[in-house]
Design a protein around this motif. Sequence first.
Motif, PDB file in Angstrom:
ATOM      1  N   MET A   1       0.937   7.729   1.000  1.00  0.00           N
ATOM      2  CA  MET A   1       0.877   7.232  -0.368  1.00  0.00           C
ATOM      3  C   MET A   1       0.132   5.901  -0.400  1.00  0.00           C
ATOM      4  SD  MET A   1       4.056   6.595  -2.932  1.00  0.00           S
ATOM      5  CE  MET A   1       4.216   4.883  -3.344  1.00  0.00           C
ATOM      6  N   THR A   2      -0.680   5.694  -1.448  1.00  0.00           N
ATOM      7  CA  THR A   2      -1.435   4.466  -1.597  1.00  0.00           C
ATOM      8  C   THR A   2      -0.502   3.295  -1.861  1.00  0.00           C
ATOM      9  OG1 THR A   2      -3.301   5.697  -2.521  1.00  0.00           O
ATOM     10  CG2 THR A   2      -3.226   3.330  -2.952  1.00  0.00           C
ATOM     11  N   ASP A   3      -0.669   2.224  -1.095  1.00  0.00           N
ATOM     12  CA  ASP A   3       0.131   1.023  -1.344  1.00  0.00           C
ATOM     13  C   ASP A   3      -0.272   0.393  -2.667  1.00  0.00           C
ATOM     14  OD1 ASP A   3       1.653   1.147   0.903  1.00  0.00           O
ATOM     15  OD2 ASP A   3       0.502  -0.319   2.044  1.00  0.00           O
ATOM     16  N   LEU A   4       0.712  -0.054  -3.423  1.00  0.00           N
ATOM     17  CA  LEU A   4       0.460  -0.761  -4.682  1.00  0.00           C
ATOM     18  C   LEU A   4       0.680  -2.252  -4.478  1.00  0.00           C
ATOM     19  CD1 LEU A   4       2.357   1.683  -7.071  1.00  0.00           C
ATOM     20  CD2 LEU A   4      -0.117   1.480  -6.799  1.00  0.00           C
ATOM     21  N   TRP A   5      -0.140  -3.043  -5.156  1.00  0.00           N
ATOM     22  CA  TRP A   5      -0.074  -4.506  -5.027  1.00  0.00           C
ATOM     23  C   TRP A   5      -0.106  -5.165  -6.403  1.00  0.00           C
ATOM     24  CZ3 TRP A   5       0.425  -6.433  -0.098  1.00  0.00           C
ATOM     25  CH2 TRP A   5       0.108  -5.564   0.956  1.00  0.00           C
ATOM     26  N   ARG A   6       0.291  -4.435  -7.458  1.00  0.00           N
ATOM     27  CA  ARG A   6       0.192  -4.968  -8.812  1.00  0.00           C
ATOM     28  C   ARG A   6       1.038  -6.213  -8.994  1.00  0.00           C
ATOM     29  NH1 ARG A   6       2.568   0.224 -11.500  1.00  0.00           N
ATOM     30  NH2 ARG A   6       3.938  -0.216  -9.735  1.00  0.00           N
ATOM     31  N   SER A   7       2.198  -6.234  -8.394  1.00  0.00           N
ATOM     32  CA  SER A   7       3.163  -7.324  -8.590  1.00  0.00           C
ATOM     33  C   SER A   7       3.708  -7.774  -7.247  1.00  0.00           C
ATOM     34  CB  SER A   7       4.315  -6.847  -9.483  1.00  0.00           C
ATOM     35  OG  SER A   7       4.900  -5.667  -8.943  1.00  0.00           O
ATOM     36  N   VAL A   8       3.494  -9.048  -6.921  1.00  0.00           N
ATOM     37  CA  VAL A   8       3.951  -9.615  -5.652  1.00  0.00           C
ATOM     38  C   VAL A   8       4.854 -10.802  -5.998  1.00  0.00           C
ATOM     39  CG1 VAL A   8       3.253 -10.624  -3.463  1.00  0.00           C
ATOM     40  CG2 VAL A   8       1.832  -8.859  -4.531  1.00  0.00           C
ATOM     41  N   LEU A   9       6.156 -10.566  -5.989  1.00  0.00           N
ATOM     42  CA  LEU A   9       7.131 -11.535  -6.491  1.00  0.00           C
ATOM     43  C   LEU A   9       7.662 -12.425  -5.371  1.00  0.00           C
ATOM     44  CD1 LEU A   9       9.013 -12.567  -8.806  1.00  0.00           C
ATOM     45  CD2 LEU A   9      10.633 -10.786  -8.073  1.00  0.00           C
ATOM     46  N   PHE A  10       7.539 -13.739  -5.550  1.00  0.00           N
ATOM     47  CA  PHE A  10       8.081 -14.702  -4.595  1.00  0.00           C
ATOM     48  C   PHE A  10       9.504 -15.083  -4.993  1.00  0.00           C
ATOM     49  CE2 PHE A  10       3.659 -15.061  -3.643  1.00  0.00           C
ATOM     50  CZ  PHE A  10       3.577 -15.536  -2.332  1.00  0.00           C
ATOM     51  N   LEU A  11      10.381 -15.166  -3.992  1.00  0.00           N
ATOM     52  CA  LEU A  11      11.740 -15.635  -4.234  1.00  0.00           C
ATOM     53  C   LEU A  11      12.218 -16.395  -2.998  1.00  0.00           C
ATOM     54  CD1 LEU A  11      13.870 -13.403  -2.634  1.00  0.00           C
ATOM     55  CD2 LEU A  11      12.730 -11.985  -4.319  1.00  0.00           C
ATOM     56  N   GLU A 265     -16.381   8.459  -6.588  1.00  0.00           N
ATOM     57  CA  GLU A 265     -15.506   7.833  -5.591  1.00  0.00           C
ATOM     58  C   GLU A 265     -14.541   6.857  -6.259  1.00  0.00           C
ATOM     59  OE1 GLU A 265     -18.050   6.055  -2.723  1.00  0.00           O
ATOM     60  OE2 GLU A 265     -18.891   7.965  -2.037  1.00  0.00           O
ATOM     61  N   ALA A 266     -15.059   6.065  -7.215  1.00  0.00           N
ATOM     62  CA  ALA A 266     -14.201   5.113  -7.923  1.00  0.00           C
ATOM     63  C   ALA A 266     -13.146   5.849  -8.746  1.00  0.00           C
ATOM     64  CB  ALA A 266     -15.043   4.210  -8.819  1.00  0.00           C
ATOM     65  N   ALA A 267     -13.526   6.962  -9.367  1.00  0.00           N
ATOM     66  CA  ALA A 267     -12.582   7.738 -10.176  1.00  0.00           C
ATOM     67  C   ALA A 267     -11.481   8.327  -9.304  1.00  0.00           C
ATOM     68  CB  ALA A 267     -13.327   8.858 -10.909  1.00  0.00           C
ATOM     69  N   GLU A 268     -11.854   8.841  -8.135  1.00  0.00           N
ATOM     70  CA  GLU A 268     -10.855   9.408  -7.232  1.00  0.00           C
ATOM     71  C   GLU A 268      -9.893   8.330  -6.725  1.00  0.00           C
ATOM     72  OE1 GLU A 268     -13.453  13.150  -5.413  1.00  0.00           O
ATOM     73  OE2 GLU A 268     -13.532  11.166  -4.449  1.00  0.00           O
ATOM     74  N   ALA A 269     -10.418   7.128  -6.458  1.00  0.00           N
ATOM     75  CA  ALA A 269      -9.556   6.032  -6.014  1.00  0.00           C
ATOM     76  C   ALA A 269      -8.595   5.616  -7.121  1.00  0.00           C
ATOM     77  CB  ALA A 269     -10.406   4.841  -5.582  1.00  0.00           C
ATOM     78  N   LEU A 270      -9.085   5.576  -8.362  1.00  0.00           N
ATOM     79  CA  LEU A 270      -8.219   5.206  -9.489  1.00  0.00           C
ATOM     80  C   LEU A 270      -7.114   6.238  -9.685  1.00  0.00           C
ATOM     81  CD1 LEU A 270      -9.187   3.652 -12.845  1.00  0.00           C
ATOM     82  CD2 LEU A 270      -7.819   5.737 -12.873  1.00  0.00           C
ATOM     83  N   LEU A 271      -7.459   7.498  -9.572  1.00  0.00           N
ATOM     84  CA  LEU A 271      -6.442   8.543  -9.740  1.00  0.00           C
ATOM     85  C   LEU A 271      -5.412   8.499  -8.614  1.00  0.00           C
ATOM     86  CD1 LEU A 271      -8.655  11.505 -10.994  1.00  0.00           C
ATOM     87  CD2 LEU A 271      -7.085  10.087 -12.332  1.00  0.00           C
ATOM     88  N   ALA A 272      -5.837   8.103  -7.426  1.00  0.00           N
ATOM     89  CA  ALA A 272      -4.884   7.953  -6.326  1.00  0.00           C
ATOM     90  C   ALA A 272      -3.910   6.820  -6.619  1.00  0.00           C
ATOM     91  CB  ALA A 272      -5.623   7.689  -5.025  1.00  0.00           C
TER      92      ALA A 272
END
Length: 281
Positions: A1-11, A265-272
């Motif tokens: 599964m593609t790693d997501l990095w949208r939100s990186v919360l510091f605590l 290629e960009a479309a396939e990456a976005l869908l992933a």
Amino acid sequence: MTDLWRSVLFLPASNPRAVEKARGLDCDVAVLDLEDAVAPEMKAEARDAAVAALRSGGFRPRLAVRINGLDTPWGSDDLSALAQADATLIVAPKVESAEAVQALAAASPPGARLIAMIETPAAALRLDAIAGSSKALVGLMLGVNDLATGLGTGTSDDREPLKPWLAQTVAAARAHGLIALDGVFNRIDDAEGFAAECRQGRLYGFDGKSLIHPGQIAQSHATFGPSPAEVAAARAIVEAFSAPDAAGKGAIRLDGRMVERLHLEAAEALLARYAATTPHG
């Protein structure tokens, strides 16, 4: 599964309540902070808490730890402790050179991935060297507060003086196949301002944003995740290239414009990336 990095919360790792709350948060990455958020007299306690959290597991987001710099009294002990806890993602503050990344990689747990924080003028001038310095490095993260202070632009919310470094950080990350993470937004109660800064970060090409409060997660996901319009457009491109008459073609006409294989290629990456958001609702 593609790693997501949208939100990186510091605590702060020294805050048991915050660490426990992080177990159920919907952020993509939770960063247990041993550096700025922890007073000197609490460093050892915070380190022990981070190790305990890593060993216990049970966190919905991926866990990272921001260590203290190796030039401080605590950095080496941080890395030694994380090696015993099999830490897999380490955020390194105030990285200023390729040599610094290489030293961190050599001292880190085997297989650990590194995020280098770009927080000083020296780092800004060495972005390409830093980004290409080590296979252990997976991303660059802007430390906007420290960088603004170092540049002498002050700590206002006007990021106009930082725009060249926003663009160059993304360019360096992309040139070396790394993730690019935007810096924090300081005004916790200013939802409109935060949304605007997220849009700016997305415009510049960042993959996600550093956060300082759980209330910022939803907006960060909404901005840095693919929009319905982007998903529809990506699907249209993939479908068009899948048509029999597109076989062997490097470019096709779609909705009045030329679309090339690079767009596919960009479309396939976005869908992933879109598919990877399913566990987050």
